[in-house]
Motif scaffolding. Structure first.
Motif, PDB file in Angstrom:
ATOM      1  N   ASP A  87       5.934   5.481 -15.689  1.00 30.13           N
ATOM      2  CA  ASP A  87       6.665   5.540 -15.638  1.00 30.13           C
ATOM      3  C   ASP A  87       7.548   6.542 -14.751  1.00 30.13           C
ATOM      4  OD1 ASP A  87       6.002   3.057 -16.072  1.00 30.13           O
ATOM      5  OD2 ASP A  87       7.396   2.886 -17.503  1.00 30.13           O
ATOM      6  N   PHE A  88       7.770   7.688 -15.712  1.00 31.32           N
ATOM      7  CA  PHE A  88       8.706   8.399 -15.242  1.00 31.32           C
ATOM      8  C   PHE A  88       7.201   8.573 -13.563  1.00 31.32           C
ATOM      9  CE2 PHE A  88       9.651  13.815 -14.554  1.00 31.32           C
ATOM     10  CZ  PHE A  88      11.396  13.426 -14.899  1.00 31.32           C
ATOM     11  N   LYS A  89       7.954   9.309 -12.505  1.00 30.62           N
ATOM     12  CA  LYS A  89       7.396   9.951 -10.927  1.00 30.62           C
ATOM     13  C   LYS A  89       8.679  11.384 -10.654  1.00 30.62           C
ATOM     14  CE  LYS A  89       6.039   5.559 -10.589  1.00 30.62           C
ATOM     15  NZ  LYS A  89       5.579   4.972 -11.563  1.00 30.62           N
ATOM     16  N   ILE A  90       7.309  12.254 -10.288  1.00 32.88           N
ATOM     17  CA  ILE A  90       7.965  13.335 -10.262  1.00 32.88           C
ATOM     18  C   ILE A  90       8.409  13.209  -8.388  1.00 32.88           C
ATOM     19  CG2 ILE A  90       7.036  15.757  -9.289  1.00 32.88           C
ATOM     20  CD1 ILE A  90       6.388  15.011 -12.831  1.00 32.88           C
ATOM     21  N   LYS A  91       9.774  13.586  -8.188  1.00 32.34           N
ATOM     22  CA  LYS A  91      10.261  13.503  -7.464  1.00 32.34           C
ATOM     23  C   LYS A  91      10.624  15.080  -7.046  1.00 32.34           C
ATOM     24  CE  LYS A  91      11.798   9.516  -7.961  1.00 32.34           C
ATOM     25  NZ  LYS A  91      12.997   8.394  -8.539  1.00 32.34           N
ATOM     26  N   TYR A 111       1.200  25.501 -18.024  1.00 31.27           N
ATOM     27  CA  TYR A 111       0.422  25.589 -16.845  1.00 31.27           C
ATOM     28  C   TYR A 111       1.019  24.897 -15.314  1.00 31.27           C
ATOM     29  CZ  TYR A 111      -2.247  24.704 -20.945  1.00 31.27           C
ATOM     30  OH  TYR A 111      -2.741  24.846 -22.237  1.00 31.27           O
ATOM     31  N   SER A 112       0.607  25.184 -14.013  1.00 31.30           N
ATOM     32  CA  SER A 112       1.359  25.094 -13.289  1.00 31.30           C
ATOM     33  C   SER A 112       0.401  24.066 -12.370  1.00 31.30           C
ATOM     34  CB  SER A 112       0.912  26.350 -12.523  1.00 31.30           C
ATOM     35  OG  SER A 112       1.468  25.779 -11.233  1.00 31.30           O
ATOM     36  N   VAL A 113       0.687  23.422 -11.278  1.00 34.54           N
ATOM     37  CA  VAL A 113      -0.069  22.137 -10.823  1.00 34.54           C
ATOM     38  C   VAL A 113       0.904  21.691  -9.708  1.00 34.54           C
ATOM     39  CG1 VAL A 113       1.137  20.377 -11.811  1.00 34.54           C
ATOM     40  CG2 VAL A 113      -1.335  20.347 -11.119  1.00 34.54           C
ATOM     41  N   ASP A 114       0.610  21.808  -8.188  1.00 33.40           N
ATOM     42  CA  ASP A 114       1.205  21.338  -7.355  1.00 33.40           C
ATOM     43  C   ASP A 114       1.320  19.951  -7.580  1.00 33.40           C
ATOM     44  OD1 ASP A 114       2.542  23.205  -6.753  1.00 33.40           O
ATOM     45  OD2 ASP A 114       1.120  23.744  -5.537  1.00 33.40           O
ATOM     46  N   VAL A 115       1.373  18.518  -6.845  1.00 36.55           N
ATOM     47  CA  VAL A 115       1.177  16.669  -7.245  1.00 36.55           C
ATOM     48  C   VAL A 115       2.235  16.511  -5.956  1.00 36.55           C
ATOM     49  CG1 VAL A 115       1.561  17.263  -9.650  1.00 36.55           C
ATOM     50  CG2 VAL A 115       3.167  16.423  -8.955  1.00 36.55           C
ATOM     51  N   PRO A 116       1.581  15.680  -5.421  1.00 40.48           N
ATOM     52  CA  PRO A 116       2.006  14.848  -4.059  1.00 40.48           C
ATOM     53  C   PRO A 116       3.788  14.341  -4.481  1.00 40.48           C
ATOM     54  CG  PRO A 116       0.066  14.292  -4.679  1.00 40.48           C
ATOM     55  CD  PRO A 116       0.002  15.220  -5.683  1.00 40.48           C
ATOM     56  N   LYS A 117       4.512  14.621  -3.616  1.00 38.35           N
ATOM     57  CA  LYS A 117       6.122  13.985  -4.297  1.00 38.35           C
ATOM     58  C   LYS A 117       6.121  12.489  -4.612  1.00 38.35           C
ATOM     59  CE  LYS A 117      10.005  13.733  -1.962  1.00 38.35           C
ATOM     60  NZ  LYS A 117      11.548  13.932  -1.279  1.00 38.35           N
ATOM     61  N   GLY A 118       6.712  11.966  -5.619  1.00 39.76           N
ATOM     62  CA  GLY A 118       6.546  10.307  -6.301  1.00 39.76           C
ATOM     63  C   GLY A 118       5.347  10.296  -6.601  1.00 39.76           C
ATOM     64  N   VAL A 143       0.696  -0.917  -0.085  1.00 37.11           N
ATOM     65  CA  VAL A 143       0.076  -0.204   0.154  1.00 37.11           C
ATOM     66  C   VAL A 143       1.015   1.427   0.040  1.00 37.11           C
ATOM     67  CG1 VAL A 143      -1.827   1.078   0.939  1.00 37.11           C
ATOM     68  CG2 VAL A 143      -1.792  -1.442   1.528  1.00 37.11           C
ATOM     69  N   VAL A 144       0.817   2.082  -1.323  1.00 32.94           N
ATOM     70  CA  VAL A 144       2.003   3.026  -0.854  1.00 32.94           C
ATOM     71  C   VAL A 144       1.000   4.588  -0.648  1.00 32.94           C
ATOM     72  CG1 VAL A 144       2.924   4.935  -2.444  1.00 32.94           C
ATOM     73  CG2 VAL A 144       3.171   2.040  -2.908  1.00 32.94           C
ATOM     74  N   LEU A 145       1.065   5.116   0.709  1.00 36.56           N
ATOM     75  CA  LEU A 145       0.289   6.395   0.850  1.00 36.56           C
ATOM     76  C   LEU A 145       0.518   7.566   0.212  1.00 36.56           C
ATOM     77  CD1 LEU A 145       0.630   5.516   4.782  1.00 36.56           C
ATOM     78  CD2 LEU A 145      -1.803   5.446   2.815  1.00 36.56           C
ATOM     79  N   PRO A 146      -0.118   8.358  -0.656  1.00 32.83           N
ATOM     80  CA  PRO A 146      -0.673   9.184  -1.234  1.00 32.83           C
ATOM     81  C   PRO A 146       1.874  10.344   0.250  1.00 32.83           C
ATOM     82  CG  PRO A 146      -2.236   9.185  -0.345  1.00 32.83           C
ATOM     83  CD  PRO A 146      -1.197   8.459  -0.154  1.00 32.83           C
ATOM     84  N   SER A 147       2.162  10.903  -0.854  1.00 32.98           N
ATOM     85  CA  SER A 147       3.125  12.052   0.110  1.00 32.98           C
ATOM     86  C   SER A 147       2.328  13.131   0.348  1.00 32.98           C
ATOM     87  CB  SER A 147       3.936  12.380  -0.915  1.00 32.98           C
ATOM     88  OG  SER A 147       5.013  13.108  -0.184  1.00 32.98           O
ATOM     89  N   LYS A 148       2.427  13.538   1.275  1.00 27.86           N
ATOM     90  CA  LYS A 148       2.103  14.950   2.147  1.00 27.86           C
ATOM     91  C   LYS A 148       2.250  16.268   1.761  1.00 27.86           C
ATOM     92  CE  LYS A 148      -0.443  13.096   5.966  1.00 27.86           C
ATOM     93  NZ  LYS A 148      -0.117  12.147   6.820  1.00 27.86           N
ATOM     94  N   THR A 149       4.191  15.884   1.139  1.00 34.30           N
ATOM     95  CA  THR A 149       4.611  16.479   0.289  1.00 34.30           C
ATOM     96  C   THR A 149       4.071  17.347  -0.801  1.00 34.30           C
ATOM     97  OG1 THR A 149       6.555  15.700   1.668  1.00 34.30           O
ATOM     98  CG2 THR A 149       7.309  17.520   0.630  1.00 34.30           C
TER      99      THR A 149
END
Ligand code: B12
Length: 426
Positions: A410-414, A342-349, A318-324
């Motif tokens: 596959d590309f993850k936003i870190k 465009y701009s968007v804030d996304v949970p890290k990962g 179970v991968v919990l969504p990052s709070k950051t």
């Protein structure tokens, strides 16, 4: 007694990690083999012939699961190819992979047929026919109908299945090597050189190329030279995802395993760092790590196969969504050169795909569509604009100016970054 116990302990230590690289490598192969087998359980969409091929080329097997996949290929993938044929869509690459997958299970390919205009013909007859418009296309526009990677797969699959490849078809591939026509975007395509190398090596073995054996040999040595020149300092050939095919090709073309040692080590390191979580990536590198190539399918007999590859039940992760959250700027550059940001804030990962979905959900004018492929979702349309293969255009992806080497999924936003999605011609 005590010295004996100490000695036995020392022996046990010596034969286990960290110095026992052979044992560790064997374990890694086994775990990659299991990952590939496990990917069948979560696989959505069409069954993947490349995964079947890799499972069949492996040393360890789970024959029941491999057979299940074979049956799905013969029904679901078969129907999909049939419907593409009916709609006159080019199917060279997928048909070639399908035939290699069937051959890797020693299945009688003469029993597999497709129907066009009420005419029933075998898979290999159809594949041979597919190569004709591909070849004609090269004659008038210097590129196949699909791409040189699929053209090479076609040559390889026909040859591995014992079908004589038309000399003109091979000749066009040889000329393309000579003129360095193998591109991926604007860079050289190592994957394509590798696939062409395996195809032409098979043709050489078969002795069917009577145009000019010298010309064939020159092309093969040029391919070898291209692959060796693509060695990076970290051992990868091209990038992490072309190294498997490059090693397969070098082995098929007669290189010693020792000459590929650096590339094999680079792949093992990448595998340990979980770079190859995409089953398609594993399917192209696992044969190479086991010192095999797609050419090995030709001599496969399917006798006395080991059947001990078992999957232990796994606890669901179970991968919990990052709070950051991190900020992603998405720049879209259309075919006319117009740019929108465009701009968007996304949970890290989160994946880039998830980021794009969040952006779409904001209803600020950003939309996108994907098409499924063997590698996962392929970004096909942005803001209503398609980038079509038929127009030789695609949506090129980059992050802070560096081309992505993975799919949107596959590309993850870190970290915070600027993603550029540019409608590009190739
Ligand atoms: C040809 C090709 C292209 C062509 C495809 C169009 C054409 N001319 O046919 C072009 C140049 C457009 C292309 C684009 C990209 N590609 Co490309 N491509 C290939 C190549 C050489 C052959 C694919 C093929 O025909 N396979 C055979 C058929 C039977 O399989 P298929 O799945 O049906 O094929 C389709 C898909 O593979 C799709 N496709 C092509 N590339 C990619 C990449 C991704 C990530 C996805 C999801 C789909 C996809 O196009 C194929 C033809 O329709 C492979 C090499 C390889 N080892 O597989 C790289 C390869 C698949 N591509 C790759 C990459 C990174 C890309 C890009 C993301 C590059 C970028 N920075 O923009 C983009 C895709 C962006 C997007 N819009 O989603 C990587 C993927 C690695 C990974 N881990 O996912 C590979 C493995 C090359 C490499 N070694 O880096 N590609």
């Amino acid at each position: 007694m005590l010295p004996l116990v100490i000695y036995a302990g020392l022996l046990a230590l010596a034969s286990s990690k960290p110095c026992d690289t052979e044992g560790a490598n064997r374990e890694l192969l086994l775990s990659l083999n299991k990952d590939l087998l496990r990917s069948l359980e979560s696989q959505e969409g069409l069954p993947n012939p490349s995964v079947h091929l890799a499972l069949r080329l492996s040393d360890g097997h789970n024959l029941a699961k491999e057979n299940e996949l074979l049956n799905r290929l013969k029904s679901d993938l078969h129907n999909d190819i049939q419907s593409s044929l009916t709609n006159s869509k080019p199917v060279t690459g997928i048909m070639a992979l399908y035939s290699l997958a069937l051959r890797s299970s020693c299945f009688d390919l003469n029993t597999i047929t497709f129907t066009i205009n009420d005419k029933n013909e075998t898979l290999l007859t159809h594949l041979k026919k597919q190569m004709e418009p591909e070849k004609e296309h090269i004659a008038f526009s210097q590129r196949p109908l699909t791409n040189y990677y699929q053209y090479s797969l076609g040559v390889l699959a026909l040859c591995v299945n014992g079908i004589r490849v038309n000399n003109h078809v091979s000749h066009k591939l040889i000329k393309a090597v000579d003129h360095e026509h193998f591109k991926h975007g604007d860079a050289e395509s190592v994957d394509t050189y590798a696939m062409a190398g395996m195809g032409l090596q098979c043709v050489k073995h078969s002795g069917s190329y009577v145009h000019s054996v010298a010309e064939l040999d020159i092309a093969l040595s040029k391919i070898k030279q291209k692959l060796l020149a693509s060695y990076r300092t970290d051992g990868h050939i091209g990038n992490e995802f072309s190294t498997g095919l490059a090693v397969q090709a070098l082995l098929a073309m007669g290189s010693e395993v020792a000459d590929c040692a650096a590339a094999m080590e680079a792949m093992r390191t990448a595998a340990r760092n979980n770079i190859y979580h995409n089953p398609m990536a594993v399917s192209q590198m696992l044969p190479a790590l086991q010192k095999k190539s797609y050419l090995s399918v030709k001599s496969k007999e399917c006798l006395n196969e080991d059947d001990t590859l078992l999957l232990e039940p796994q606890d669901p992760v179970v991968v919990l969504p990052s709070k950051t959250k991190v900020n992603v700027m998405v720049e879209v550059v259309t075919s006319s050169g117009e740019a929108g940001v465009y701009s968007v804030d996304v949970p890290k990962g989160n994946s880039l795909l998830e980021a794009l979905e969040l952006l779409k959900g904001k209803n600020i004018g950003f939309t996108f569509e994907t098409e499924s492929s063997l590698w996962g979702p392929y970004l096909s349309a942005v803001n209503g604009e398609q980038a079509r293969q038929s127009d030789r255009r695609y949506w090129h992806l980059s992050s802070d100016g560096a081309a992505l080497t993975q799919s949107v999924d596959d590309f993850k936003i870190k970290t915070a970054q600027k993603i550029t999605i540019k409608n590009t011609s190739y």
